[in-house]
Scaffold this motif. Sequence first.
Motif, PDB file in Angstrom:
ATOM      1  N   VAL A  92       0.822  -1.207   0.000  1.00  0.00           N
ATOM      2  CA  VAL A  92       0.000   0.000   0.000  1.00  0.00           C
ATOM      3  C   VAL A  92       0.859   1.261   0.000  1.00  0.00           C
ATOM      4  N   LEU A  93       1.899   1.284   0.790  1.00  0.00           N
ATOM      5  CA  LEU A  93       2.711   2.506   0.880  1.00  0.00           C
ATOM      6  C   LEU A  93       3.359   2.894  -0.448  1.00  0.00           C
ATOM      7  N   PRO A  94       4.021   1.984  -1.167  1.00  0.00           N
ATOM      8  CA  PRO A  94       4.558   2.371  -2.479  1.00  0.00           C
ATOM      9  C   PRO A  94       3.459   2.667  -3.504  1.00  0.00           C
ATOM     10  N   ALA A  95       2.321   2.005  -3.381  1.00  0.00           N
ATOM     11  CA  ALA A  95       1.223   2.264  -4.319  1.00  0.00           C
ATOM     12  C   ALA A  95       0.696   3.687  -4.152  1.00  0.00           C
ATOM     13  N   ARG A  96       0.629   4.141  -2.917  1.00  0.00           N
ATOM     14  CA  ARG A  96       0.191   5.523  -2.683  1.00  0.00           C
ATOM     15  C   ARG A  96       1.206   6.511  -3.240  1.00  0.00           C
ATOM     16  N   ALA A  97       2.483   6.186  -3.101  1.00  0.00           N
ATOM     17  CA  ALA A  97       3.512   7.069  -3.654  1.00  0.00           C
ATOM     18  C   ALA A  97       3.442   7.082  -5.179  1.00  0.00           C
ATOM     19  N   ALA A  98       3.156   5.938  -5.767  1.00  0.00           N
ATOM     20  CA  ALA A  98       3.054   5.867  -7.225  1.00  0.00           C
ATOM     21  C   ALA A  98       1.835   6.625  -7.735  1.00  0.00           C
ATOM     22  N   ALA A  99       0.790   6.665  -6.929  1.00  0.00           N
ATOM     23  CA  ALA A  99      -0.446   7.312  -7.372  1.00  0.00           C
ATOM     24  C   ALA A  99      -0.301   8.818  -7.495  1.00  0.00           C
ATOM     25  N   VAL A 100       0.563   9.424  -6.718  1.00  0.00           N
ATOM     26  CA  VAL A 100       0.708  10.890  -6.767  1.00  0.00           C
ATOM     27  C   VAL A 100       1.754  11.333  -7.790  1.00  0.00           C
ATOM     28  N   LEU A 101       2.286  10.392  -8.546  1.00  0.00           N
ATOM     29  CA  LEU A 101       3.267  10.714  -9.579  1.00  0.00           C
ATOM     30  C   LEU A 101       2.601  11.515 -10.698  1.00  0.00           C
TER      31      LEU A 101
END
Length: 111
Positions: A92-101
């Motif tokens: 979840v944590l990397p997915a959230r970071a990827a989403a704001v790219l």
Amino acid sequence: MERSAEIAILKAMGARDRLIATIFALEGIIVGGVGCVGGIAAGLALCAWFSERGIPLRSDAFTLEALPLHVDPWEVALVAAAALVLVSLASVLPARAAAVLRPVDGLRRGE
């Protein structure tokens, strides 16, 4: 971040941040869940094999002929639950970071 170009393309096509985060989080959770189930199955199979054959102790210092083995279902369930929680957090944590790219940044990185 390896998939930054793909994320940028999805965003350029109109995908929302929440959808991208969900896609990447679910992918990580599914892969981690399959690994967790496979690891538990392999561990239980190995324990069953050692229970049947025993773990021989070849030393004069020990009074046991074989090392006893006991599998506690509650401990297995606790380890499985802990593994799934860690997999979820790690997904979840990397997915959230990827989403704001931003799409522009993703296309530049993908070059």
